[in-house]
Design an enzyme around this catalytic site. Structure first.
Site, PDB file in Angstrom:
ATOM      1  CG  MET A  93      13.231  -0.578  10.315  1.00  0.00           C
ATOM      2  SD  MET A  93      13.140  -2.222  11.062  1.00  0.00           S
ATOM      3  CE  MET A  93      14.745  -2.855  10.653  1.00  0.00           C
ATOM      4  CG  HIS A  94      11.005   5.901  12.295  1.00  0.00           C
ATOM      5  ND1 HIS A  94      10.190   5.665  11.226  1.00  0.00           N
ATOM      6  CD2 HIS A  94      10.319   6.733  13.112  1.00  0.00           C
ATOM      7  CE1 HIS A  94       9.055   6.347  11.382  1.00  0.00           C
ATOM      8  NE2 HIS A  94       9.108   6.992  12.526  1.00  0.00           N
ATOM      9  NE  ARG A  95       5.960   4.469  13.950  1.00  0.00           N
ATOM     10  CZ  ARG A  95       5.754   5.765  13.810  1.00  0.00           C
ATOM     11  NH1 ARG A  95       5.720   6.558  14.865  1.00  0.00           N
ATOM     12  NH2 ARG A  95       5.559   6.280  12.629  1.00  0.00           N
ATOM     13  NE  ARG A 130      13.838   5.361  18.460  1.00  0.00           N
ATOM     14  CZ  ARG A 130      13.423   6.263  19.339  1.00  0.00           C
ATOM     15  NH1 ARG A 130      13.184   7.481  18.985  1.00  0.00           N
ATOM     16  NH2 ARG A 130      13.239   5.926  20.596  1.00  0.00           N
ATOM     17  CG  ASP A 156       8.672   1.260  11.664  1.00  0.00           C
ATOM     18  OD1 ASP A 156       8.987   2.270  11.017  1.00  0.00           O
ATOM     19  OD2 ASP A 156       9.408   0.762  12.546  1.00  0.00           O
TER      20      ASP A 156
END
Ligand code: UD1
Ligand code: UDP
Length: 440
Positions: A208-210, A242, A286
């Site tokens: 996940m990084h969104r 991130r 994501d």
């Protein structure tokens, strides 16, 4: 002919690699520009190595920063290089800031743009990616579109069918080719060797990084709460930089890292990642690219988002949107893990992204356009004809291109009952309702 490719982030490198390799294979002159948006070796250099493509000719080194700063610096750097290199066409991929910057600069310099993975829409205007892909589409000349559904998005926005080329997605090319290489080689990353991935089952691969997930503490907490309850799984989490930053800032990194069944590792190379995902029972993500790879590799996916620009994966049955809702994540994960029939149905979903020849189709079309002079962007010299948009119910056996030459028209939309179809040249439109632009 000279082709310039702009890329800047991990997924762009992966998805442009098959096209870069195909251009090289055909001996066409090409340059590759890296914006430098991703710069850690785990997010950039390692992918040139794994995907066996040359390192870029230019790197603009924009680094991290606000959207305005990143995009502005990219535009300045890209413009300088393109003025010097004068390519016939510039290729951009997907929906990152590089796509926005590249397409805008080319639009102003009257250089043709080929948008790879054009036409995707999440219809969520709060996503930076939605703005990027929409603006890029406005500035593009050739549209390399993964599916009929995405082509229909563009038709609905008024784009002419003529430059909409349905190619499939190059992620399938990359996935098929490199999974074979990865299988022969085996795991390379020490972090995965240490976990003895070859000999463990019940693997759940998580990414996940969104921004709309990881930058919002409440969403991250909900996702972590769900992960805590999936303690019968080995959760492997190659963490995006991130996400590492935000988890640390929220004081949540150690809590997650201390769970025995959760293994956080650095972002891993493409060969290792393909091996890991192909060995997984379930993917929780994501990521855009991973939704596509999951259905390509026949692995059930739960997507940690409330919308997706890849709805084909959902309608095909291989992907379920769960947002950051703990109950939805757990409920669907348990169904996949405990109900074999349910899981098999997801695994058998038909891949909508083509057979792995998207790069070949893309470069074929570019060569054709170049030969026909269609990459020259010039202002119209003749007084424009007037058009009127009409609608008709077709009652004869006639294909789209036959109708167009008979009526001196351009077909725009085709409705087969309540289903929209893409007006491909050879589509027989008997019994269908169409709209078309007629030259008066
Ligand atoms: C970008 C794309 C996103 C894409 C993703 C792929 C935009 C608007 N976003 O998001 O669409 O899905 O790439 O992974 O273009 N960082 C590092 N090292 C790096 C790169 C980033 O530490 O090599 C950290 C920095 O703290 C940076 C943060 O990650 O501020 C976010 O990076 P950024 O490139 O702005 O966006 P992504 O989240 O990677
Ligand atoms: N990927 C990878 N290593 C990782 C995580 C992802 O090689 O540790 C690959 C994955 O196979 C996919 C791509 O990165 O092809 C997706 O990139 P990302 O999720 O960063 O971006 P998105 O597709 O969401 O834009």
């Amino acid at each position: 002919m000279k082709i310039a490719t702009i890329l800047g982030t991990r997924p762009e490198i992966i998805k442009m690699a098959p096209i870069i390799a195909e251009i090289n294979r055909r001996g066409i002159n090409q340059i590759v520009l890296h914006t430098g948006q991703h710069y850690d070796k785990e997010m950039s250099d390692n992918f040139f190595r794994d995907l066996e493509i040359p390192t870029p000719d230019y790197n603009i080194h924009v680094g991290s920063g606000s959207h305005g700063k990143q995009t502005g610096l990219m535009m300045k750097g890209i413009e300088e290089i393109l003025l010097e290199e004068k390519p016939d066409i510039v290729l951009v991929q997907g929906d990152t800031n590089a796509v926005l910057a590249g397409a805008l600069v080319c639009g102003k310099l009257h250089i043709a743009v080929g948008h790879v993975e054009a036409g995707l829409r999440s219809f969520d205007m709060t996503m930076p990616e939605e703005i990027n892909r929409r603006v890029a589409d406005i500035c593009s000349t050739m549209y390399f579109i993964p599916t009929e559904e995405s082509a229909i998005n563009l038709l609905a926005e008024g784009f002419s069918r003529k430059n909409l080329l349905i190619t499939g997605n190059t992620v399938v090319d990359a996935c098929f080719r490199h999974l074979e290489i990865a299988k022969k080689r085996g795991f390379g990353e020490q972090s995965l060797k240490d976990l003895d991935i070859d000999n463990i089952d019940n693997i759940l691969t998580l990414t996940m990084h969104r921004a709309e997930n990881v930058d919002i503490k409440e969403r991250v907490v909900n996702i972590i709460d769900a992960l805590k309850e999936l303690s019968d799984m080995n959760i492997i989490f190659p963490i995006h930089p991130r996400t590492k930053n935000t988890l640390e800032n929220f004081g949540l990194f150690d809590e997650l890292n201390n769970l025995d069944h959760v293994h956080i590792v650095k972002p891993i190379g493409y060969l290792d990642f393909l091996l890991l995902t192909s060995k997984s029972t379930l993917i929780l993500t994501d990521s855009g690219g991973l939704q596509e790879e999951a259905i390509t590799l026949d692995i059930p996916a739960l997507t940690l988002r409330y919308n997706t620009e890849r709805p084909e994966t959902v309608t095909a049955g291989g992907n379920i949107l769960v947002g950051s809702d703990k109950d939805a994540i757990l409920g669907n994960a348990r169904k996949i893990l405990d109900d074999k029939e349910f899981a098999d149905k997801m695994k058998n979903a038909v891949n909508p992204y083509g057979e792995g020849n998207a790069a070949e189709k893309t470069v074929d079309a570019i060569e054709q356009y170049y030969k026909e002079g269609l990459l020259n962007i010039t202002a119209p010299e003749e007084v424009m004809d007037s058009f009127s948009r009409k609608m008709a119910q077709i009652e004869d056996d006639i294909t789209v291109s036959e109708f167009e030459s008979k009526e001196n028209a351009l077909v725009h939309m085709v409705f087969d009952g309540d289903k929209m179809r893409f007006p491909a040249d050879e589509l027989n439109i008997n019994g269908m309702m169409i709209t078309y632009d007629r030259q008066e």
